[in-house]
Design an enzyme around this catalytic site. Structure first.
Site, PDB file in Angstrom:
ATOM      1  N   TYR A 193      19.701  29.664   7.843  1.00 33.65           N
ATOM      2  CA  TYR A 193      18.626  30.485   8.405  1.00 33.65           C
ATOM      3  C   TYR A 193      18.608  30.443   9.935  1.00 33.65           C
ATOM      4  O   TYR A 193      18.871  29.402  10.533  1.00 33.65           O
ATOM      5  CB  TYR A 193      17.269  29.969   7.939  1.00 33.65           C
ATOM      6  CG  TYR A 193      16.998  30.097   6.464  1.00 33.65           C
ATOM      7  CD1 TYR A 193      16.851  31.349   5.874  1.00 33.65           C
ATOM      8  CD2 TYR A 193      16.859  28.961   5.689  1.00 33.65           C
ATOM      9  CE1 TYR A 193      16.571  31.458   4.514  1.00 33.65           C
ATOM     10  CE2 TYR A 193      16.571  29.059   4.328  1.00 33.65           C
ATOM     11  CZ  TYR A 193      16.435  30.315   3.752  1.00 33.65           C
ATOM     12  OH  TYR A 193      16.152  30.404   2.423  1.00 33.65           O
ATOM     13  N   ARG A 203     -11.071   0.342  14.671  1.00 34.23           N
ATOM     14  CA  ARG A 203     -10.907   0.979  13.368  1.00 34.23           C
ATOM     15  C   ARG A 203     -11.985   0.403  12.462  1.00 34.23           C
ATOM     16  O   ARG A 203     -13.150   0.688  12.664  1.00 34.23           O
ATOM     17  CB  ARG A 203      -9.475   0.709  12.873  1.00 34.23           C
ATOM     18  CG  ARG A 203      -8.912   1.780  11.998  1.00 34.23           C
ATOM     19  CD  ARG A 203      -7.417   1.669  11.768  1.00 34.23           C
ATOM     20  NE  ARG A 203      -7.022   0.507  10.985  1.00 34.23           N
ATOM     21  CZ  ARG A 203      -5.790   0.308  10.493  1.00 34.23           C
ATOM     22  NH1 ARG A 203      -4.850   1.211  10.721  1.00 34.23           N
ATOM     23  NH2 ARG A 203      -5.501  -0.761   9.799  1.00 34.23           N
ATOM     24  N   LYS A 236       0.844  -1.204   0.000  1.00 37.34           N
ATOM     25  CA  LYS A 236       0.000   0.000   0.000  1.00 37.34           C
ATOM     26  C   LYS A 236       0.881   1.257   0.000  1.00 37.34           C
ATOM     27  O   LYS A 236       2.084   1.177   0.278  1.00 37.34           O
ATOM     28  CB  LYS A 236      -0.901  -0.010   1.229  1.00 37.34           C
ATOM     29  CG  LYS A 236      -0.132   0.135   2.534  1.00 37.34           C
ATOM     30  CD  LYS A 236      -1.012  -0.067   3.754  1.00 37.34           C
ATOM     31  CE  LYS A 236      -0.196   0.140   5.023  1.00 37.34           C
ATOM     32  NZ  LYS A 236      -0.742  -0.592   6.168  1.00 37.34           N
TER      33      LYS A 236
HETATM   34  C1  PLP Z   1      -0.047  -1.752   6.716  1.00 39.31           C
HETATM   35  C2  PLP Z   1      -0.734  -2.995   7.083  1.00 39.31           C
HETATM   36  C3  PLP Z   1      -0.030  -4.188   7.285  1.00 39.31           C
HETATM   37  C4  PLP Z   1       1.477  -4.275   7.319  1.00 39.31           C
HETATM   38  O1  PLP Z   1       1.976  -3.846   8.573  1.00 39.31           O
HETATM   39  P1  PLP Z   1       3.551  -3.853   8.877  1.00 39.31           P
HETATM   40  O2  PLP Z   1       3.636  -3.412  10.291  1.00 39.31           O
HETATM   41  O3  PLP Z   1       4.167  -2.879   7.942  1.00 39.31           O
HETATM   42  O4  PLP Z   1       4.034  -5.232   8.653  1.00 39.31           O
HETATM   43  C5  PLP Z   1      -0.774  -5.344   7.482  1.00 39.31           C
HETATM   44  N1  PLP Z   1      -2.130  -5.323   7.516  1.00 39.31           N
HETATM   45  C6  PLP Z   1      -2.834  -4.179   7.360  1.00 39.31           C
HETATM   46  C7  PLP Z   1      -4.327  -4.227   7.414  1.00 39.31           C
HETATM   47  C8  PLP Z   1      -2.166  -2.979   7.155  1.00 39.31           C
HETATM   48  O5  PLP Z   1      -2.868  -1.850   7.003  1.00 39.31           O
END
Ligand code: PLP
Length: 376
Positions: free
Chosen positions: A266, A134, A36
């Site tokens: 800066y 969630r 993702k």
């Molecule tokens: C992002 C995500 C993962 C992966 O989690 P990691 O900690 O990066 O291994 C797995 N399942 C869901 C639903 C996620 O949103």
């Protein structure tokens, strides 16, 4: 039209390292790599292709749009968009591209039903809520879910998912156990009706450190990209062999002598305590470096660490290279990773994250999104 880039800094993505991390995580049949958010900033398509080349059978993406992009690039794996359908077009694209949309409530069930073509079954994944507050169905919802699905044989529940809140915190093991138990109970009731549903709970931390969370399919994200979810904890060794996949370089634009007592950049937050040699490097907050790292990060030049000094600017930063008199305009400075000299350590996303009280995920996403990328 010629390509327009706003920075000479560069994200280097080491695809062989990604493939080695994938192999370290176990059999590909039991993995659903999470790609993702543009593969955590590493690039959706190159990452997906490279994992497909070493046997990945499934992918978890964020949006339906990402899933459609994988299909259009010719990938045939099972693809689960973790956000499900967000609008009507998403649902139709999910069905048209044979994605496996994630359904998290009653409305999702109805949308999935509605977008199905009557002659074709749509494989779907069910999201269960076990402790994140969630998305997802709770245990009380399951009887109604079963009733809905039993009446619609064209919806084929392929997968049941839930997500762990704190698997990376060994001191919170009791919470993970409780989530695992709730998940098991929900799966048991679903699998009475749909015995072939595969179960997926573990993220990287669960997969690496907590075998009871693995079930049929694990969903590693950060571990693929080299992040050890247990860094700094008692379970650190579980992820110790992973390799970082991203490194970030930027050229030295000039090297100058600066007299003692001169402020740099800066806001005058750094004043040279003695005569110094200062390198000006073409990276800044517009290329993903948090400005709060000013005066508190290192960069690697010629394989050696030197301190960054003064405020980080939009596209420039300065480093004290007094200890490296051979530094020249055109040299490569490494903000993350890069070749190290004997006895030196590369700067890691994890180290930057610690300095900023965040996690390496955020550093990788931002660096990947804000720099041009090159693949090797
Ligand atoms: C992002 C995500 C993962 C992966 O989690 P990691 O900690 O990066 O291994 C797995 N399942 C869901 C639903 C996620 O949103």
């Amino acid at each position: 039209m010629s390509e327009c880039t706003f920075t000479p800094s560069m994200c280097h993505i080491d695809l062989p390292a990604l493939q080695r991390n994938f192999a370290r995580l176990g059999k590909s049949a039991a993995l659903m790599p999470v790609i993702k958010s543009d593969a955590y900033g590493h690039g959706l398509l190159p990452v997906a292709r490279s994992l497909a080349d070493v046997g990945a059978r499934r992918f978890a993406v964020g949006t339906v749009s990402e899933g459609a992009a994988l299909r259009e690039a010719g990938l045939t794996q099972e693809i689960v968009p973790l956000l499900g359908g967000v609008n009507a077009e998403d649902w139709h694209r999910a069905a048209a591209h044979s994605l496996v949309p994630l359904l998290a409530d009653r409305e999702d069930l109805e949308k999935a039903d509605f977008c199905c073509r009557p002659d074709k079954t749509l494989r779907v994944a069910l999201k269960c809520e076990t402790g994140m507050a969630r998305l997802g169905f709770t245990a009380e919802d399951i009887p109604a879910v079963l009733e809905f699905l039993r009446a619609r044989p064209h919806l084929a529940p392929a997968l049941v998912l839930s997500h762990l809140a704190c698997a990376d915190r060994p001191l919170d093991l009791a919470y993970t156990h409780a989530q695992t138990e709730r998940f098991t109970a929900v799966c048991d009731s679903l699998r009475v009706a749909f015995p072939d549903m595969e179960r997926s709970l573990a993220n990287s931390a669960g997969l690496l450190g907590l075998p009871e969370t693995r079930f049929e399919v694990s969903r590693p994200g950060i571990a693929l990209y080299g992040g050890n979810p247990f860094a700094g904890t008692a379970l650190e060794n579980c992820g110790a062999s992973l390799e970082w996949v991203m490194s970030v370089s930027a050229p030295v634009l000039c090297v100058q002598r600066v007299k003692a007592g001169q402020s740099v950049s800066y806001g005058r937050i750094f004043t040279t305590p003695a005569d110094m040699t200062i390198a000006v490097i073409a990276a800044g907050y517009a290329t993903g470096l948090d400005r709060r790292l000013s005066n508190s990060m290192d960069v690697l030049i010629g394989g050696r660490r030197v301190p960054q000094v003064g405020r980080i600017c939009m596209g420039l930063l300065m480093a004290d290279v007094s200890s490296l008199p051979e530094t020249r305009r055109g040299d490569e400075a490494w903000l993350i990773g890069g070749p190290v000299a004997h006895g030196q350590r590369a700067v890691t996303a994890r180290e930057m994250a610690d300095e900023l009280d965040t996690i390496s995920y955020e550093i990788l996403c931002r660096m990947g999104a804000m720099n041009p990328r090159t693949y090797g």
